[in-house]
Scaffold this motif. Structure first.
Motif: not given
Ligand code: HEC
Length: 109
Positions: A76-80, A87-99, A43-46, A35-38
């Protein structure tokens, strides 16, 4: 001040009881389209390091146009994080990281 602490405690508790705590709840759409627009997340974080098209390479960022990394490892690179990448795991939830990981796959040339 006390109110803020209580509120943040409540927020933490609510988060801990969120959808991620139910492993096999069956309510999580795993194969469904995210549902999240990857693209928006990207464009916001990367873009600051990878650029709009993935090939900017600021601070030694990998070229996402030529990257052959499978999507699971991108997650895993994005999360950790890795080396200069934060690392983005504190900034983005699982769904957003996947997207956003799936979005980076579309940058490939
Ligand atoms: C602070 C700069 C920076 C930001 C912001 C950043 N990256 Fe990176 N990224 C890097 C660097 C540097 C590397 C290479 C890491 C290494 O040398 O191991 C990298 C590597 C990657 C890789 C691995 C590519 C490969 O082939 O191994 C992926 C995928 C990736 N980034 C996606 C993203 C996504 C998606 C975002 C936004 C959520 C993002 N990056 C934000 C700097 C950044």
């Amino acid at each position: 001040m006390k109110k803020i602490i209580v509120l943040s405690l409540l927020a933490t508790l609510a988060f801990a009881c969120g959808p991620s705590s139910s492993d096999k709840g069956g309510s999580e759409p795993s194969a469904a389209a995210p549902k999240v627009d990857g693209e928006k997340v990207y464009k916001t974080y990367c873009v600051t390091c990878h650029g709009l098209y993935g090939d900017m390479g600021a601070s030694g960022a990998f070229n996402l146009q030529t990257s052959a990394l499978p999507v699971e490892e991108r997650i895993s690179v994005i999360a950790n994080g890795r080396k200069a990448m934060t690392p983005f795991k504190d900034l983005l939830n699982e769904e957003k990281i996947k997207a956003v990981a799936e979005y980076t796959m579309t940058l490939k040339k």
